[in-house]
Scaffold this motif. Structure first.
Motif, PDB file in Angstrom:
ATOM      1  N   GLY A 100       0.802  -1.223   0.000  1.00  0.00           N
ATOM      2  CA  GLY A 100       0.000   0.000   0.000  1.00  0.00           C
ATOM      3  C   GLY A 100       0.828   1.262   0.000  1.00  0.00           C
ATOM      4  O   GLY A 100       0.525   2.221  -0.718  1.00  0.00           O
ATOM      5  N   VAL A 101       1.893   1.290   0.791  1.00  0.00           N
ATOM      6  CA  VAL A 101       2.766   2.468   0.840  1.00  0.00           C
ATOM      7  C   VAL A 101       3.539   2.603  -0.468  1.00  0.00           C
ATOM      8  O   VAL A 101       3.668   3.701  -1.011  1.00  0.00           O
ATOM      9  N   LYS A 102       4.033   1.496  -1.007  1.00  0.00           N
ATOM     10  CA  LYS A 102       4.745   1.551  -2.286  1.00  0.00           C
ATOM     11  C   LYS A 102       3.833   2.116  -3.371  1.00  0.00           C
ATOM     12  O   LYS A 102       4.232   2.969  -4.160  1.00  0.00           O
ATOM     13  N   ARG A 103       2.591   1.680  -3.378  1.00  0.00           N
ATOM     14  CA  ARG A 103       1.616   2.163  -4.358  1.00  0.00           C
ATOM     15  C   ARG A 103       1.388   3.665  -4.190  1.00  0.00           C
ATOM     16  O   ARG A 103       1.366   4.415  -5.168  1.00  0.00           O
ATOM     17  N   ALA A 104       1.225   4.130  -2.938  1.00  0.00           N
ATOM     18  CA  ALA A 104       0.997   5.552  -2.681  1.00  0.00           C
ATOM     19  C   ALA A 104       2.201   6.390  -3.111  1.00  0.00           C
ATOM     20  O   ALA A 104       2.042   7.449  -3.728  1.00  0.00           O
ATOM     21  N   VAL A 105       3.404   5.925  -2.797  1.00  0.00           N
ATOM     22  CA  VAL A 105       4.621   6.638  -3.205  1.00  0.00           C
ATOM     23  C   VAL A 105       4.710   6.686  -4.729  1.00  0.00           C
ATOM     24  O   VAL A 105       4.995   7.741  -5.316  1.00  0.00           O
ATOM     25  N   ASP A 106       4.438   5.575  -5.383  1.00  0.00           N
ATOM     26  CA  ASP A 106       4.472   5.540  -6.852  1.00  0.00           C
ATOM     27  C   ASP A 106       3.449   6.508  -7.455  1.00  0.00           C
ATOM     28  O   ASP A 106       3.739   7.200  -8.432  1.00  0.00           O
ATOM     29  N   MET A 107       2.260   6.557  -6.877  1.00  0.00           N
ATOM     30  CA  MET A 107       1.216   7.459  -7.387  1.00  0.00           C
ATOM     31  C   MET A 107       1.625   8.925  -7.220  1.00  0.00           C
ATOM     32  O   MET A 107       1.410   9.745  -8.123  1.00  0.00           O
ATOM     33  N   ALA A 108       2.218   9.252  -6.082  1.00  0.00           N
ATOM     34  CA  ALA A 108       2.670  10.627  -5.848  1.00  0.00           C
ATOM     35  C   ALA A 108       3.804  10.987  -6.799  1.00  0.00           C
ATOM     36  O   ALA A 108       3.822  12.078  -7.380  1.00  0.00           O
ATOM     37  N   ARG A 109       4.751  10.073  -6.975  1.00  0.00           N
ATOM     38  CA  ARG A 109       5.870  10.338  -7.901  1.00  0.00           C
ATOM     39  C   ARG A 109       5.367  10.508  -9.326  1.00  0.00           C
ATOM     40  O   ARG A 109       5.857  11.348 -10.078  1.00  0.00           O
ATOM     41  N   LYS A 110       4.396   9.710  -9.729  1.00  0.00           N
ATOM     42  CA  LYS A 110       3.829   9.824 -11.083  1.00  0.00           C
ATOM     43  C   LYS A 110       3.163  11.194 -11.250  1.00  0.00           C
ATOM     44  O   LYS A 110       3.282  11.823 -12.297  1.00  0.00           O
ATOM     45  N   ALA A 111       2.476  11.655 -10.206  1.00  0.00           N
ATOM     46  CA  ALA A 111       1.826  12.970 -10.275  1.00  0.00           C
ATOM     47  C   ALA A 111       2.864  14.086 -10.398  1.00  0.00           C
ATOM     48  O   ALA A 111       2.653  15.056 -11.128  1.00  0.00           O
ATOM     49  N   ASP A 137       6.194  13.718 -11.465  1.00  0.00           N
ATOM     50  CA  ASP A 137       6.843  13.416 -12.745  1.00  0.00           C
ATOM     51  C   ASP A 137       7.586  14.573 -13.402  1.00  0.00           C
ATOM     52  O   ASP A 137       7.371  14.870 -14.570  1.00  0.00           O
ATOM     53  N   GLY A 138       8.402  15.257 -12.606  1.00  0.00           N
ATOM     54  CA  GLY A 138       9.241  16.319 -13.159  1.00  0.00           C
ATOM     55  C   GLY A 138       8.479  17.559 -13.586  1.00  0.00           C
ATOM     56  O   GLY A 138       9.007  18.398 -14.304  1.00  0.00           O
ATOM     57  N   SER A 139       7.223  17.698 -13.154  1.00  0.00           N
ATOM     58  CA  SER A 139       6.386  18.824 -13.588  1.00  0.00           C
ATOM     59  C   SER A 139       6.833  20.151 -12.967  1.00  0.00           C
ATOM     60  O   SER A 139       6.502  21.207 -13.485  1.00  0.00           O
ATOM     61  N   GLY A 140       7.547  20.065 -11.857  1.00  0.00           N
ATOM     62  CA  GLY A 140       7.966  21.286 -11.172  1.00  0.00           C
ATOM     63  C   GLY A 140       6.905  21.830 -10.229  1.00  0.00           C
ATOM     64  O   GLY A 140       7.161  22.760  -9.475  1.00  0.00           O
ATOM     65  N   LYS A 141       5.700  21.258 -10.272  1.00  0.00           N
ATOM     66  CA  LYS A 141       4.662  21.734  -9.354  1.00  0.00           C
ATOM     67  C   LYS A 141       4.743  20.958  -8.039  1.00  0.00           C
ATOM     68  O   LYS A 141       5.224  19.831  -8.003  1.00  0.00           O
ATOM     69  N   THR A 142       4.282  21.589  -6.980  1.00  0.00           N
ATOM     70  CA  THR A 142       4.277  20.934  -5.682  1.00  0.00           C
ATOM     71  C   THR A 142       3.097  19.983  -5.600  1.00  0.00           C
ATOM     72  O   THR A 142       1.976  20.342  -5.957  1.00  0.00           O
ATOM     73  N   ILE A 143       3.364  18.782  -5.140  1.00  0.00           N
ATOM     74  CA  ILE A 143       2.329  17.785  -4.879  1.00  0.00           C
ATOM     75  C   ILE A 143       2.227  17.678  -3.360  1.00  0.00           C
ATOM     76  O   ILE A 143       3.229  17.464  -2.684  1.00  0.00           O
ATOM     77  N   TYR A 144       1.032  17.839  -2.848  1.00  0.00           N
ATOM     78  CA  TYR A 144       0.827  17.779  -1.406  1.00  0.00           C
ATOM     79  C   TYR A 144       0.274  16.419  -1.013  1.00  0.00           C
ATOM     80  O   TYR A 144      -0.469  15.801  -1.763  1.00  0.00           O
TER      81      TYR A 144
END
Length: 102
Positions: free
Chosen positions: A14-25, A27-34
């Motif tokens: 579950g944590v790996k999935r959440a980390v992967d989802m946040a990283r995908k969001a 994805d080098g966009s430069g925007k802050t993901i909260y």
């Protein structure tokens, strides 16, 4: 001294999935993901995530009109509705196993 790492060392599914989802969001966009609360209880990983622009919301700061990720532990239905109304984009990374028991 010999250090042996267990074959199963690492994050739970579950944590790996959440980390992967946040990283995908991010994805080098430069925007802050909260993240609504810390995504993981591991200071080193939180530092790595912060370097990618993924940071936990401060309780006193309110919910921004930005991308917000719900961590693997999930949130109450009331909080989830509030996030849906107030966040710019909501990514629900609640662990499917946790969601099943809720």
């Amino acid at each position: 001294m010999k250090i042996v790492t267990a074959k199963t060392a690492g994050f739970c599914m579950g944590v790996k999935r959440a980390v992967d989802m946040a990283r995908k969001a991010a994805d080098g966009s430069g925007k802050t993901i909260y993240t609504y609360g810390p995504l993981i209880h591991n200071p080193q990983e939180l530092s790595r995530l912060a370097s990618d622009g993924i940071v936990p919301l401060e309780e006193s700061s309110g919910i921004p009109r930005a991308t917000v990720v719900v961590r693997a532990h999930g949130v109450t239905p009331t909080v989830l509705e509030k996030l849906k109304e107030e966040a710019g984009e909501l990514i629900d990374a609640t662990c499917p196993k946790v969601e099943k028991i809720h």
